[in-house]
Design an enzyme around this catalytic site. Structure first.
Site, PDB file in Angstrom:
ATOM      1  N   ASN A  11       0.893  -1.072   0.053  1.00 16.34           N
ATOM      2  CA  ASN A  11       0.026  -0.010  -0.036  1.00 16.34           C
ATOM      3  C   ASN A  11       0.860   1.154  -0.195  1.00 16.34           C
ATOM      4  OD1 ASN A  11      -1.980   2.070   0.572  1.00 16.34           O
ATOM      5  ND2 ASN A  11      -2.216   1.467   2.625  1.00 16.34           N
ATOM      6  N   LYS A  13       0.083   4.190  -0.221  1.00 12.08           N
ATOM      7  CA  LYS A  13      -0.496   5.454   0.616  1.00 12.08           C
ATOM      8  C   LYS A  13      -0.265   6.642  -0.168  1.00 12.08           C
ATOM      9  CE  LYS A  13       0.506   3.171   4.885  1.00 12.08           C
ATOM     10  NZ  LYS A  13       0.165   3.337   6.201  1.00 12.08           N
ATOM     11  N   HIS A  89      -9.559   0.776   4.835  1.00 13.26           N
ATOM     12  CA  HIS A  89      -8.458   1.118   5.545  1.00 13.26           C
ATOM     13  C   HIS A  89      -8.526   2.121   6.698  1.00 13.26           C
ATOM     14  CE1 HIS A  89      -4.164   2.341   6.560  1.00 13.26           C
ATOM     15  NE2 HIS A  89      -3.717   1.299   5.901  1.00 13.26           N
ATOM     16  N   GLU A  91      -7.128   4.606   7.619  1.00 13.13           N
ATOM     17  CA  GLU A  91      -6.828   6.009   7.198  1.00 13.13           C
ATOM     18  C   GLU A  91      -7.713   6.679   6.179  1.00 13.13           C
ATOM     19  OE1 GLU A  91      -2.953   5.204   5.404  1.00 13.13           O
ATOM     20  OE2 GLU A  91      -1.983   4.506   7.374  1.00 13.13           O
ATOM     21  N   GLU A 151      -5.714  -5.600  10.045  1.00 24.00           N
ATOM     22  CA  GLU A 151      -4.598  -4.381  10.276  1.00 24.00           C
ATOM     23  C   GLU A 151      -5.035  -3.820  11.987  1.00 24.00           C
ATOM     24  OE1 GLU A 151      -2.599  -3.149   6.655  1.00 24.00           O
ATOM     25  OE2 GLU A 151      -4.300  -1.877   7.001  1.00 24.00           O
ATOM     26  N   GLY A 157       2.359   1.591  10.824  1.00 25.54           N
ATOM     27  CA  GLY A 157       3.170   2.613  10.897  1.00 25.54           C
ATOM     28  C   GLY A 157       3.756   2.794  12.035  1.00 25.54           C
ATOM     29  N   SER A 196       3.214  -2.757  10.232  1.00 23.32           N
ATOM     30  CA  SER A 196       4.854  -2.914  10.400  1.00 23.32           C
ATOM     31  C   SER A 196       5.365  -4.044  10.026  1.00 23.32           C
ATOM     32  CB  SER A 196       4.985  -2.608  12.117  1.00 23.32           C
ATOM     33  OG  SER A 196       4.481  -1.401  12.340  1.00 23.32           O
ATOM     34  N   GLY A 217       2.711  -1.649   4.203  1.00 25.82           N
ATOM     35  CA  GLY A 217       2.474  -0.392   4.169  1.00 25.82           C
ATOM     36  C   GLY A 217       4.014   0.552   3.600  1.00 25.82           C
ATOM     37  N   GLY A 218       4.725   1.036   4.934  1.00 22.93           N
ATOM     38  CA  GLY A 218       5.743   1.737   4.707  1.00 22.93           C
ATOM     39  C   GLY A 218       6.825   1.108   3.684  1.00 22.93           C
TER      40      GLY A 218
END
Ligand code: PGA
Length: 234
Positions: A11, A13, A89, A91, A151, A157, A196, A217-218
């Site tokens: 993802n 983002k 999600h 966010e 999640e 994150g 993470s 993600g990151g």
């Protein structure tokens, strides 16, 4: 070498990712995975990396196509060749979007869904995790082309992955819920974990749980590291 099949989505983002996509293009060696990209890059990503890499959108409008400037409908996604969307999600949920309406529209159009669920820290600490997950699951009216991504919000994150027992507990709840409300789909539905994930923790989590894969993600913003996660899990 892992005996089970592992599905991995990245993802990206809300980052400018043209260079990231170019870097994936130069590093790819036939790996199969998916990338969930910001709307403006959907076409670029699709023509550069598809079909080996499945490209998905990060959301879709809760409305049908029409007079909703700035929004992107499911029909628009299909019009540009995108057939998978992430819904729910955390966010995006925090923007107050009608997740049930998004699910309904995506399913009515036959768009595949990565449905994210997860509790916040307060619910986790006060033992309300299961009821939060059940509430979020109850928005699903059928399981056609749905992947579930667990999640926990407190792990996204933050560098704090959920423990193996947290993940296994969520997984049993999800499987139980599926078998109760959608008998027949319990084993067919893929359940992923996100929060993470990196190349240091993915293998242990994959091998010590019944997960079908990860939503990353990151780390997906760093193609070399993401490809390492994919290599380790396959
Ligand atoms: P993270 O994000 O891997 O950076 O924790 C996961 C996600 O938001 O899907």
């Amino acid at each position: 070498m892992i005996s089970k099949k592992c599905t991995i989505w990245g993802n990206l983002k809300m980052h400018p990712v043209k260079e990231v996509l170019d870097s994936y293009n130069s590093l790819l060696q036939g790996q199969k995975f998916g990338l969930i990209v910001p709307y403006p890059y959907l076409h670029y990503a699709q023509s550069l990396l598809g079909p080996a890499v499945t490209i998905a959108a990060q959301s879709l409008s809760e409305h049908d196509t029409g007079a909703y400037s700035s929004q992107v409908s499911g029909e628009i996604l299909q019009d540009v060749g995108i057939n998978t969307v992430m819904i729910g999600h955390s966010e995006v949920r925090r923007l107050g979007i009608d997740v049930a309406a998004q699910l309904k529209i995506a399913q009515s159009l036959g768009i595949s869904i990565i449905y994210c669920i997860g509790e916040d820290l307060q619910s986790y600490e006060s033992g309300l995790k299961n009821s939060v997950l059940e509430d979020q699951l109850s928005l699903l009216k059928n399981m056609h082309q749905v992947t579930i991504a667990y999640e926990p919000i407190w792990s996204i994150g933050t560098g704090k992955t959920a423990s193996l027992s947290d993940i296994n507990e969520a997984l049993s709840l999800i499987r139980y819920w599926l078998s109760r409300y959608f008998p027949g789909n319990s084993d067919k539905t893929q359940v992923l974990y996100g929060g993470s994930i990196n190349h240091n923790n993915c293998l242990e989590i994959l091998t010590k749980t019944d997960l079908d894969g990860f939503l990353v993600g990151g780390v997906s913003l760093k193609p070399e590291k993401m490809l390492e996660v994919i290599r380790l899990c396959n």
